[in-house]
Scaffold this active site. Sequence first.
Site, mmCIF file in Angstrom:
data_model
loop_
_atom_site.group_PDB
_atom_site.id
_atom_site.type_symbol
_atom_site.label_atom_id
_atom_site.label_comp_id
_atom_site.label_asym_id
_atom_site.label_seq_id
_atom_site.Cartn_x
_atom_site.Cartn_y
_atom_site.Cartn_z
ATOM 1 N N ASN A 148 0.876 -1.176 0.000
ATOM 2 C CA ASN A 148 0.000 0.000 0.000
ATOM 3 C C ASN A 148 0.909 1.220 0.000
ATOM 4 O O ASN A 148 1.446 1.609 1.038
ATOM 5 C CB ASN A 148 -0.886 -0.054 1.255
ATOM 6 C CG ASN A 148 -1.867 1.101 1.321
ATOM 7 O OD1 ASN A 148 -1.798 2.045 0.527
ATOM 8 N ND2 ASN A 148 -2.765 1.034 2.285
ATOM 9 N N ARG A 165 -2.489 -2.040 -3.568
ATOM 10 C CA ARG A 165 -3.688 -1.225 -3.406
ATOM 11 C C ARG A 165 -3.574 -0.052 -4.380
ATOM 12 O O ARG A 165 -2.579 0.672 -4.357
ATOM 13 C CB ARG A 165 -3.769 -0.695 -1.983
ATOM 14 C CG ARG A 165 -4.933 0.249 -1.814
ATOM 15 C CD ARG A 165 -4.939 0.882 -0.449
ATOM 16 N NE ARG A 165 -6.111 1.704 -0.310
ATOM 17 C CZ ARG A 165 -6.123 2.871 0.325
ATOM 18 N NH1 ARG A 165 -5.028 3.333 0.880
ATOM 19 N NH2 ARG A 165 -7.223 3.564 0.420
ATOM 20 N N HIS A 170 -12.692 3.150 -0.383
ATOM 21 C CA HIS A 170 -12.716 2.125 0.686
ATOM 22 C C HIS A 170 -13.418 0.851 0.216
ATOM 23 O O HIS A 170 -13.925 0.073 1.019
ATOM 24 C CB HIS A 170 -13.478 2.611 1.947
ATOM 25 C CG HIS A 170 -12.828 3.712 2.707
ATOM 26 N ND1 HIS A 170 -13.569 4.702 3.335
ATOM 27 C CD2 HIS A 170 -11.537 3.988 2.966
ATOM 28 C CE1 HIS A 170 -12.752 5.544 3.940
ATOM 29 N NE2 HIS A 170 -11.501 5.128 3.738
ATOM 30 N N ARG A 198 -11.607 15.697 7.012
ATOM 31 C CA ARG A 198 -12.383 16.105 5.838
ATOM 32 C C ARG A 198 -13.809 16.474 6.240
ATOM 33 O O ARG A 198 -14.403 15.832 7.104
ATOM 34 C CB ARG A 198 -12.449 14.969 4.813
ATOM 35 C CG ARG A 198 -11.121 14.615 4.233
ATOM 36 C CD ARG A 198 -11.273 13.548 3.138
ATOM 37 N NE ARG A 198 -10.020 12.851 2.969
ATOM 38 C CZ ARG A 198 -9.895 11.529 2.950
ATOM 39 N NH1 ARG A 198 -10.943 10.743 3.076
ATOM 40 N NH2 ARG A 198 -8.712 10.985 2.806
ATOM 41 N N GLU A 230 -8.252 -5.003 5.015
ATOM 42 C CA GLU A 230 -8.059 -4.695 3.595
ATOM 43 C C GLU A 230 -6.884 -5.468 3.007
ATOM 44 O O GLU A 230 -6.929 -5.898 1.859
ATOM 45 C CB GLU A 230 -7.864 -3.188 3.420
ATOM 46 C CG GLU A 230 -9.162 -2.423 3.705
ATOM 47 C CD GLU A 230 -8.963 -0.932 3.908
ATOM 48 O OE1 GLU A 230 -9.208 -0.196 2.962
ATOM 49 O OE2 GLU A 230 -8.574 -0.520 5.003
#
Length: 403
Positions: free
Chosen positions: A11, A96, A185, A246, A389
């Site tokens: 990742n 990823r 996601h 965010r 993940e």
Amino acid sequence: MTQSTRVLVLNSGSSSVKYQLLDMRDSARLAVGLVERIGEETSRLVHTPLTGEGAGRRERTAPMADHAAALNAVAEELAADGLGLDSPELGAVGHRVVHGGLKFSEPTVITDEVMKEIERLVPVAPLHNPANITGIRTARALRPDLPQVAVFDTAFHTSMPEYAARYAIDTVTADAHRIRRYGFHGTSHAYVSRRTAALLGKDPSEVNVIVLHLGNGASASAVRGGRCVDTSMGLTPLEGLVMGTRSGDVDAAVTFHLMRVAGMSADEIDDLLNKKSGLVGLCGDNDMREIRRRIDEGDQRAQLAFDIYIHRLKKYIGAYYAVLGRVDAVAFTAGVGENAAPVREAAVAGLEELGLAVDADLNAVRSDEPRLISPEYACVAVAVVPTDEELEIAQQTYSLVNA
Ligand code: AMP
């Protein structure tokens, strides 16, 4: 002949690489690690072998000029544990990749053509795709003979119907600039929705699930029979829920209002909405543990930030309930979802008429295992399902190269 059952999952961020080496015979993790501050004098590699004699965390701090230097350092650490990347047991590398646009709805073996397409998507993922590309290039140079697989954050959401994926803006402009809702996601939403079905003893095709991925970034999705039908993030990961830094949903007019009235540039507003908003913008902290601690001390700003966070979450639960029509489970996951019992309790409080409730004792249990936290009488299961993940990327990579 040695079986190539190991998968390395990478990742790659702009100045970091997270990695895991797994053995897919039993999905065991052989080593995990992280390189941070790539390109700085103070680059740091934290490596943890999880098997054999080398087990135990190791750390090295030394300048690593680029991703190639970082990956070479990772390769050295793995080799020291007898897990070298030159081993015939390594069968593939799974990467990823944040943005796969509309083209990539499945994990994909990386070719030069695929690389070009990922590069073509840089304008819609300027923060993420360039880092992912660097990671892929580096790994391909290190082991050009190995299959390298891209697993896209957007892939699970490509099943969204057109009426959920399109913004109600001029179609010609939208299409010219590939403006639509892609969602992110996805690897987590796919894994958690499937795992939730298993927790209910059902096949994913039989259940409708609302997945709430609440980490520092946060997103919700509505999953019908194993397929995503709506998700809260859009063109970029900015839309939707209130997140650590965010804003989530805001009136788009906020942007041009700030341009006209405050004289801010597009980059400044981008920075404001992505990095200085959300929980940190509202109360100065983005860690839910700290926010809860401040609330316990009577801090009003922290309380308001929490209330805004929960209000938005509840709106999405309601919206996705309506989208799905029938909901079998609501699943909480990621850092906040897995650990913050007060968030879970507050998110479903008052939704008993929708069949949603949380049992206080079950909600208080801390565990790494998927579990139900709703009382037996509740019509809708409320679950905590830790996301994974890396395992999902490894499984998708392994299945593809062994298909
Ligand atoms: P993630 O992005 O999934 O790694 O989630 C990171 C976030 O999870 C942190 O910013 C914290 O807000 C939250 N978090 C982690 N552990 C806890 C905890 N024990 N209680 C509340 N929030 C937590």
